[in-house]
Design a protein around this motif. Structure first.
Motif, PDB file in Angstrom:
ATOM      1  N   PRO A  30       0.809  -1.224   0.000  1.00 35.15           N
ATOM      2  CA  PRO A  30       0.000   0.000   0.000  1.00 35.15           C
ATOM      3  C   PRO A  30       0.843   1.276   0.000  1.00 35.15           C
ATOM      4  N   TYR A  31       2.118   1.170   0.354  1.00 35.42           N
ATOM      5  CA  TYR A  31       2.972   2.365   0.450  1.00 35.42           C
ATOM      6  C   TYR A  31       3.886   2.520  -0.764  1.00 35.42           C
ATOM      7  N   CYS A  32       3.691   1.690  -1.775  1.00 33.32           N
ATOM      8  CA  CYS A  32       4.577   1.639  -2.937  1.00 33.32           C
ATOM      9  C   CYS A  32       4.008   2.512  -4.061  1.00 33.32           C
ATOM     10  N   MET A  33       4.755   3.557  -4.460  1.00 34.41           N
ATOM     11  CA  MET A  33       4.273   4.452  -5.517  1.00 34.41           C
ATOM     12  C   MET A  33       4.129   3.739  -6.865  1.00 34.41           C
ATOM     13  N   PRO A  34       5.100   2.923  -7.309  1.00 30.77           N
ATOM     14  CA  PRO A  34       4.892   2.203  -8.572  1.00 30.77           C
ATOM     15  C   PRO A  34       3.641   1.312  -8.529  1.00 30.77           C
TER      16      PRO A  34
END
Length: 108
Positions: A30-34
């Motif tokens: 959930p915290y991954c921009m890609p």
């Protein structure tokens, strides 16, 4: 409504292993921009290919056992399966054309 189903260890067998269509599992964080950037691409592919493809999402941080089953080391990682059998794996965010090419080549 999302075309993508969030799968947990409790729903994995029903959503993935018992599905006869090609299934692409999106292991995300959930915290991954890609991962966030891939969301609209996956939604679009899922809605366009509803007859022959199912795309599901697994939160790798919330489901470490499922992530470990496939040796997931980073997000996003995509795993293509048919009848629960792993066909191929793709690591990293990709443009729609590259995703479609990979999906089609995984299911030969």
């Amino acid at each position: 409504m999302s075309a993508l189903t969030l799968v947990t260890k409790d729903t994995y067998a029903a959503e993935v292993e018992q599905e006869s269509k090609l299934v692409v599992v999106d292991f995300f964080s959930p915290y991954c921009m890609p991962c966030k950037q891939m969301e609209p691409v996956l939604e679009e592919i899922a809605s366009e290919r509803v007859d022959d493809l199912k795309i599901v999402k697994v939160d790798a941080s919330a489901e470490p056992d499922l992530a470990a089953k496939f040796g997931i080391r980073g997000a996003p990682t995509f795993v293509a399966l048919r009848n629960g059998e792993k066909l191929d794996m793709l690591i990293g965010a990709k443009p729609k054309a590259a995703m479609l090419e990979w999906i089609d080549s995984a299911d030969l």
